[in-house]
Scaffold this motif. Structure first.
Motif, PDB file in Angstrom:
ATOM      1  N   GLU A 438      20.521 -28.981  16.744  1.00  0.00           N
ATOM      2  CA  GLU A 438      20.310 -28.217  15.492  1.00  0.00           C
ATOM      3  C   GLU A 438      18.888 -27.690  15.322  1.00  0.00           C
ATOM      4  OE1 GLU A 438      22.874 -27.936  13.391  1.00  0.00           O
ATOM      5  OE2 GLU A 438      24.079 -29.125  14.791  1.00  0.00           O
ATOM      6  N   THR A 439      17.938 -28.216  16.089  1.00  0.00           N
ATOM      7  CA  THR A 439      16.535 -27.931  15.763  1.00  0.00           C
ATOM      8  C   THR A 439      15.770 -27.384  16.964  1.00  0.00           C
ATOM      9  OG1 THR A 439      16.719 -29.935  14.423  1.00  0.00           O
ATOM     10  CG2 THR A 439      14.533 -28.952  14.572  1.00  0.00           C
ATOM     11  N   LYS A 440      14.993 -26.321  16.683  1.00  0.00           N
ATOM     12  CA  LYS A 440      14.132 -25.742  17.729  1.00  0.00           C
ATOM     13  C   LYS A 440      12.700 -25.698  17.249  1.00  0.00           C
ATOM     14  CE  LYS A 440      17.606 -22.914  19.920  1.00  0.00           C
ATOM     15  NZ  LYS A 440      18.220 -21.634  20.065  1.00  0.00           N
ATOM     16  N   ASP A 441      11.754 -25.661  18.173  1.00  0.00           N
ATOM     17  CA  ASP A 441      10.351 -25.489  17.761  1.00  0.00           C
ATOM     18  C   ASP A 441      10.074 -23.998  17.553  1.00  0.00           C
ATOM     19  OD1 ASP A 441       9.943 -24.350  20.261  1.00  0.00           O
ATOM     20  OD2 ASP A 441       8.952 -26.104  21.112  1.00  0.00           O
ATOM     21  N   VAL A 442       8.845 -23.651  17.187  1.00  0.00           N
ATOM     22  CA  VAL A 442       8.579 -22.231  16.880  1.00  0.00           C
ATOM     23  C   VAL A 442       8.687 -21.343  18.110  1.00  0.00           C
ATOM     24  CG1 VAL A 442       7.131 -22.518  14.833  1.00  0.00           C
ATOM     25  CG2 VAL A 442       6.079 -22.636  17.089  1.00  0.00           C
ATOM     26  N   TYR A 443       8.725 -21.952  19.280  1.00  0.00           N
ATOM     27  CA  TYR A 443       8.858 -21.142  20.507  1.00  0.00           C
ATOM     28  C   TYR A 443      10.322 -20.983  20.913  1.00  0.00           C
ATOM     29  CZ  TYR A 443       4.122 -22.666  20.149  1.00  0.00           C
ATOM     30  OH  TYR A 443       2.881 -22.926  19.647  1.00  0.00           O
ATOM     31  N   GLY A 444      11.216 -21.510  20.088  1.00  0.00           N
ATOM     32  CA  GLY A 444      12.646 -21.370  20.363  1.00  0.00           C
ATOM     33  C   GLY A 444      13.169 -22.422  21.324  1.00  0.00           C
ATOM     34  N   ILE A 445      12.393 -23.470  21.560  1.00  0.00           N
ATOM     35  CA  ILE A 445      12.815 -24.503  22.518  1.00  0.00           C
ATOM     36  C   ILE A 445      13.435 -25.673  21.749  1.00  0.00           C
ATOM     37  CG2 ILE A 445      12.042 -26.049  24.365  1.00  0.00           C
ATOM     38  CD1 ILE A 445       9.625 -24.153  24.756  1.00  0.00           C
TER      39      ILE A 445
END
Ligand SMILES: Cc1cc2nc3c(=O)[nH]c(=O)nc-3n(C[C@H](O)[C@H](O)[C@H](O)COP(=O)(O)OP(=O)(O)OC[C@H]3O[C@@H](n4cnc5c(N)ncnc54)[C@H](O)[C@@H]3O)c2cc1C
Ligand code: SF4
Length: 563
Positions: A438-445
């Motif tokens: 459900e969760t990604k970092d700001v880089y889309g990872i």
């Protein structure tokens, strides 16, 4: 599932991911041997210009009173070692989150995003493991033995220690082997008293904390001048930090290219050939992605981060994470417990408190004394713990009164010694990391979900840490002794290990003794992910030692045409 396949021509011999303790050594070793290395680091470059160990608080914009500001960017990182002085070296907790179950909070501190990684701010305590650690499972029946023994790693410990520069005292303990030490920093009077009495009355060894701080000049680095706050950098390069030691050595060869702000998303593969071919990374500044190709990939991004990369690199052949045919990837996360200890007052021996130092950056270390060969089994727990300790002579800030009387009382020294236990956590299947869909970092990872909790063994050990700290302070003649033994929740730690463990049996482990994937021969993970267990001694000396040994193996395999 999208499987990223690539058969492009390699631009480099080896891609090393992460420039901290393990990646610094890997890039140095490989580049000095003539291999073309790309060193990919998610963080920005580090330089002496950002070191502030001599800067007073009043020169800072917020006088280092920044708790409220940190709430907006680094509420987790600011709990340890991250201050206004060095905050920019740490991740922004909101940009690079992780998740945990509600009932298992885990504080993932010490996440650095700068060349050198955690070695910029580490506590520098550098201790060898022994066969008591590597073969612990054979002795007490819990878990798995490491697929190597002390003799295999001893020459590499020597090599690493001579370069790093470790101040230490020789003690002749089989379970805490002596190393190649620089001359010891002196103990304080309180530490000497404690050492002598604890040895005499309890037969336990309190020694100088073996620490990566120079006492003699070495390779252009100056000896430590006792200014104190190493976690803010060091203009004389007197403590060990990859940013001004191994990484510059690698770059000087002309064979290593450092690519900063390169956040590796996944490893690229050729599924048909069962090989890795390079990595896909996101440039943190431009947010553009780029592929880079190599003959071998070495992950050194720190325990959880390297496993995150592998879990994010699943292919049709490895549907549960790259190189995870065993199903072990992500499991057996360990991290020291350190919530038991104590403190007591000792004589000041005429020493006066001062605001201006000198400040010795190294305290004492009490070697493990539980569950040694020939001893009765400790009550309620397997394995053991050691203590880090520190003495101080301070002003009597709490003195009562006003005016002249207060000023006089204030100057009465309060001299004390603090002990904090660092205990081994048993590797358990249920302590693990996985990708949070459900969760990604700001880089889309996609980010990690971390499951970590103490078991009975840790709870019993923590209690014993408190009791034994009291016993030793009493033996030293301390007054006003206070001990603590709290459950370690929320769980936190800086010495994480496991999640891609080494082993002889490819069905029960991810890596072999050279940190090479059992499944894919040109893939290596050289940080603490491979630790089969997490002995109570601090891990980084062993992380660095194993990465050098594994690089030598990697190069041998390349020469033999196996990679
Ligand atoms: C406050 C503190 C005190 C400590 N004290 C001690 C001590 O006294 N003794 C001891 O033995 N250990 C200590 N440690 C632990 C020690 O710092 C670590 O064990 C060691 O640095 C781990 O080395 P590493 O190479 O695995 O990772 P790191 O040194 O953390 O380096 C990892 C690097 O990889 C980079 N990276 C992460 N993800 C990616 C990605 N996706 N792509 C590209 N790059 C990436 C990071 O930016 C980082 O620079 C301490 C740690 C902290 C924070
Ligand atoms: S205490 Fe020593 S090692 Fe630490 S910053 Fe000062 S000079 Fe450098």
């Amino acid at each position: 599932m999208r499987s990223v396949q690539s058969k492009k021509k390699p631009e480099y011999d080896v891609i090393v991911v992460g420039s901290g303790a393990s990646g610094g050594w890997a890039s140095k070793r490989l580049a000095e041997a003539g291999l073309k290395v790309a060193l990919l680091e998610a963080g920005k470059p580090q330089s002496d210009a950002s070191f502030t160990e001599h800067k007073p608080e009043f020169e800072l914009k917020f006088r280092d009173r920044t708790r409220e500001i940190f709430r907006k960017t680094r509420p987790i990182q600011s709990r340890l070692a991250c201050t206004e002085y060095n905050a920019e070296w740490f991740v922004n907790d909101f940009e690079e989150p992780y998740t945990t179950p509600k009932d298992q909070p885990f504080l993932w501190m010490g996440r650095l995003r700068v060349t050198g990684g955690r070695t910029n701010v580490w506590g520098r305590v550098s201790l060898r493991f022994s066969d008591l650690d590597f073969k612990a499972a054979s002795r007490d029946g819990y878990g798995e033995d490491w697929p190597l023994n002390y003799k295999d790693v001893e020459p590499y410990y020597d090599l690493v220690e001579k370069y790093v520069g470790i101040t230490g005292m020789r003690e002749g303990l089989e379970h805490l082997p002596d190393g190649q030490f620089q001359p010891p920093m002196p103990l304080t009077c309180q530490e000497t008293l404690f050492r002598d009495r604890v040895k005499e009355k309890l037969g336990r060894t309190a020694t100088l904390a073996r620490s990566a701080n120079l006492t003699r000049p070495q390779n252009g680095r100056g000896p430590c001048h006792y200014c104190g706050p190493c976690e803010r950098g060091c203009l004389t390069h007197s403590y060990f930090n990859s940013a001004f030691t191994t990484v510059p050595d690698a770059l000087r060869t002309g064979n290593c290219t450092l690519i900063s702000n390169a956040m590796v998303h996944r490893v690229l593969t050729d599924d048909d050939a069962n090989r890795v071919t390079g990595v896909l990374y996101v440039d943190r500044n431009t947010r553009q992605t780029r592929e880079l190709y190599s003959r071998a990939v070495v992950l050194c991004a720190q325990t959880q981060e390297s496993t995150r990369i592998l879990l994010n690199s699943k292919t049709s052949r490895y549907a549960n994470g790259l190189a995870n045919s065993s199903g072990m990837l992500g499991h057996y996360l360990t991290a020291h417990v350190r919530s038991g200890g104590g403190r007591g007052e000792l004589p000041s021996f005429g020493e006066k408190p001062t605001m201006g130092g000198p400040a010795k950056p190294v305290g004492i270390y009490v070697a493990r004394f539980r569950n040694l060969p020939g001893q009765a089994q400790a009550k309620g727990f397997l394995r053991a713990y050691g203590y880090e300790g520190e003495s101080s002579v301070e002003f009597s800030w709490q003195a009562p009164g006003f005016g002249e009387a207060y000023k006089k009382a204030l100057r009465e020294p309060r001299s004390s010694l603090d002990l904090t236990g660092f205990g081994e956590v048993l590797p358990r299947w249920e302590n693990r990391v996985e990708i949070d869909p459900e969760t990604k970092d700001v880089y889309g990872i996609p980010v990690l979900r971390i499951y970590m909790a103490d078991g009975e063994n840790e709870r019993a050990m923590i209690k014993d840490m408190g009791d034994s700290a009291g016993e030793m302070l009493e033996a030293a003649g301390a007054k006003n002794i206070e001990t603590h033994a709290n459950p370690s929740a929320p769980r936190w730690a800086l010495h994480e290990a496991g999640t891609a463990r080494m082993g002889k049996d490819a069905k029960k482990s991810v890596l072999n003794q050279f940190q090479q994937s059992h499944d894919i021969k040109n893939l290596f993970v050289m940080d603490a992910s491979g630790f089969t267990s997490n002995p109570c001694q601090n891990p980084t000396l062993t992380i660095m030692t194993l990465s050098v040994r594994s690089c030598d193996y990697l190069m041998g395999e390349m020469k033999r045409g196996e990679i």
